[in-house]
Design a protein around this motif. Structure first.
Motif, PDB file in Angstrom:
ATOM      1  N   TYR A   1      -1.721   4.926  -0.827  1.00 15.32           N
ATOM      2  CA  TYR A   1      -2.998   5.117  -0.139  1.00 15.32           C
ATOM      3  C   TYR A   1      -3.509   3.802   0.439  1.00 15.32           C
ATOM      4  CZ  TYR A   1      -4.992   3.171  -4.447  1.00 15.32           C
ATOM      5  OH  TYR A   1      -5.285   2.351  -5.516  1.00 15.32           O
ATOM      6  N   ASP A   2      -4.452   3.938   1.385  1.00 13.61           N
ATOM      7  CA  ASP A   2      -5.135   2.808   2.010  1.00 13.61           C
ATOM      8  C   ASP A   2      -6.472   2.613   1.297  1.00 13.61           C
ATOM      9  OD1 ASP A   2      -6.641   1.114   3.603  1.00 13.61           O
ATOM     10  OD2 ASP A   2      -6.097   2.068   5.486  1.00 13.61           O
ATOM     11  N   SER A   3      -6.627   1.510   0.600  1.00  7.58           N
ATOM     12  CA  SER A   3      -7.842   1.273  -0.198  1.00  7.58           C
ATOM     13  C   SER A   3      -9.093   1.207   0.671  1.00  7.58           C
ATOM     14  CB  SER A   3      -7.703  -0.018  -1.008  1.00  7.58           C
ATOM     15  OG  SER A   3      -7.506  -1.133  -0.151  1.00  7.58           O
TER      16      SER A   3
ATOM     17  N   LYS B   1     -10.184   4.731   1.440  1.00  4.23           N
ATOM     18  CA  LYS B   1     -10.773   5.336   0.239  1.00  4.23           C
ATOM     19  C   LYS B   1     -12.203   4.864   0.023  1.00  4.23           C
ATOM     20  CE  LYS B   1      -7.227   7.652  -1.598  1.00  4.23           C
ATOM     21  NZ  LYS B   1      -7.277   9.087  -1.920  1.00  4.23           N
TER      22      LYS B   1
ATOM     23  N   ASP C   1       0.815  -1.221   0.000  1.00  5.03           N
ATOM     24  CA  ASP C   1       0.000   0.000   0.000  1.00  5.03           C
ATOM     25  C   ASP C   1       0.847   1.269   0.000  1.00  5.03           C
ATOM     26  OD1 ASP C   1      -2.402  -1.264  -0.158  1.00  5.03           O
ATOM     27  OD2 ASP C   1      -2.950  -1.015   1.956  1.00  5.03           O
TER      28      ASP C   1
END
Length: 502
Positions: free
Chosen positions: A295-297, A300, A290
């Motif tokens: 980003y952290d899915s 999001k 990540d």
């Protein structure tokens, strides 16, 4: 004869122990046992500092309380207000100032120890470690929620609603300066479990801890301590953007797999950094972990869901969400805040990370090791998603350090799993709090030569050496700065920040 300055700066005999336990824990019993052992077996003069009585109650504006719930609530409010006004390290500074005074008021040659009862914030722990270095130790006392609730109701006099409300608040508050027992608990050097244990049981636990910090050369790790240390070190390989979690699965006192929370890769297992034989570069494969993506899915996706729900409500009820109207604009702001703070914030299914427990279970599958009848050691209490897979894998017991309040495991599968108690059945998956030396202190307290402490010697001329607790000194070395000077700086800092504002 030592001079006054030599006594104040002598750190080999100076000890500070901070106690951490959730509200309802019987920390007073633990403190009494520690005091008795330090006095009778190690020759220490021991002072106990009650944070609530000596530092919070003096700032309270309430003179009398109608009941115990009011008292506990008021003192929590006082602590929060002091941290908010002066910073989260304020109470630690006040404790250090009092310890400095007590040290100077008692300059006899007897060894000095101070027990702090109790600490409620992780920043307080960090500050005390910064001040006292290796002369500070934290002991965390675990008692299960039901037993603590019974103590608050039957021993302290609260009703059930008050006890539950107080326990939830004590565990963790949303603001940074509030009660953060859950964040302080897992930082311990040593973990003790009370749950219906006798004082003799607690005494033996405390005696082992004290003998370890004073360098008894013949104490070695239990299998559980070793396994939890391996789980902790396994978690250190994680590059997750949120936190590091580790797990190991054991069977018949053998470790059969390890796990960490990280991104799965094609072919099985998780991503590891790669090594380039030609140029010596160590690198992560692009678009894998990540942090490489940036980003952290899961975060999001949560934001997308919240925005989608917000837009649907706004469009459906446009009559009360008109942006031209100030009241309506406030309505929209409040609605968005409600959605962001709702249980939606706790969902995890959109994360790309495989949790440590699942990684360890899958590792067993890839290597043809059966998990039936095994145990799993995890640095954090499993989430409800992992818990059901632990259950399905046939694992019989879970050992954990850090509580995880968002987990609904014990509520959702109360037919098949439970917190382990003395009267627990054998037909359910048992969740057991870890007891013993914390992973963070494993090397320091068990290594004969590779820790920050003095070298441990077990023999002389081929013969086992004797070890006398009254002659033993703390095995870990403290910082090289004068404790006396550090205390002076703290007192000066307190005088500065406590000056009344004109």
């Amino acid at each position: 004869m030592k001079s006054e300055l030599e006594i104040l700066n002598d750190k080999n005999d100076f000890l500070v122990i901070g106690l951490v336990g959730a509200v309802g824990c019987r920390l007073k019993s633990l403190s009494n046992i520690l005091k008795s052992l330090l006095d009778s077996e190690f020759g220490y003069d021991v002072k106990e500092l009650h944070v609530s009585k000596e530092f919070l109650q003096t700032h309270s504006l309430v003179s009398t309380y109608n009941n115990s719930y009011e008292r506990y609530t008021d003192l929590m409010n006082v602590g929060n207000n002091l941290r908010k006004k002066y910073d989260n390290n304020y109470l630690s500074f006040k404790i250090a100032k009092e310890i400095s005074k007590l040290r100077k008021d008692n300059l006899d040659c007897k060894r000095k120890a101070f027990i702090i009862n109790s600490l409620k914030h992780d920043k307080e722990i960090k500050t005390l470690r910064d001040i006292y270095g290796k002369n500070f130790y934290q002991i965390s006392l675990y008692e299960s929620p039901n037993i603590r609730k019974d103590v608050l109701i039957n021993d302290i006099g609260m009703n059930e609603s008050q006890a539950i409300k107080l326990m939830e608040r004590d565990q963790s508050e949303e603001n940074d300066y509030g009660q953060h027992t859950i964040d302080a608990f897992h930082l311990a050097d040593y973990f003790i479990k009370y749950d219906n244990k006798t004082n003799e049981h607690i005494k033996n636990s405390c005696k082992r801890f004290l003998e370890l910090i004073f360098g008894n050369p013949y104490i070695t790790p239990t299998f559980n301590e070793f396994s939890m240390y391996m789980a902790y070190t396994s978690g250190l390989r994680s590059a997750d953007l949120s936190r590091q979690v580790g797990a190991v699965i054991t069977k018949e006192r053998n470790i059969i797999s390890t796990g960490a929370n990280d991104i799965p890769k094609f072919g099985g297992g998780l991503y590891w950094p790669e090594y380039n034989e030609e140029n010596g570069e160590i690198y992560d494969i692009g678009n894998g972990r990540d942090y490489v993506r940036g980003y952290d899915s899961n975060q999001k996706e949560k934001e997308k869901i919240i925005k989608s729900i917000f837009s649907e409500i706004k469009n459906k009820f446009d009559c009360i969400f008109n942006e031209e109207n100030l009241t309506h604009k406030e309505n929209m702001k409040n609605l968005l805040t409600i959605l962001k703070n709702s249980p939606l914030k706790d969902i995890t299914e959109y994360g790309r990370v495989v949790h440590a427990e699942m990684d360890a279970i899958l590792a067993c599958g890839r290597t043809n090791n059966s998990t039936v009848g095994s145990s799993i050691f995890v640095t954090t209490f499993p989430c409800h998603n992992c818990a059901k897979h632990i259950l399905a894998a046939g694992i019989k017991e879970v050992f954990f350090i850090e509580p995880y309040p968002k987990s609904r495991a014990l509520d959702l599968w109360d037919d098949s799993m439970e917190l382990k108690l003395p009267n627990s059945s054998n037909d359910k998956l048992q969740f057991s709090p870890f007891v013993g030396v914390g992973p963070r202190s494993f090397l320091d307290l068990f290594s004969m030569a590779q820790s920050a402490g003095s070298k441990i010697i077990r023999k002389s001329n081929g013969e086992k050496i004797s070890w006398d607790p009254k002659e033993a000194t703390l095995r870990l070395s403290s910082n090289t700065f004068s404790l006396n000077e550090i205390e002076k700086d703290i007192i000066a800092k307190l005088e500065e920040i406590e000056q009344p504002v004109n």
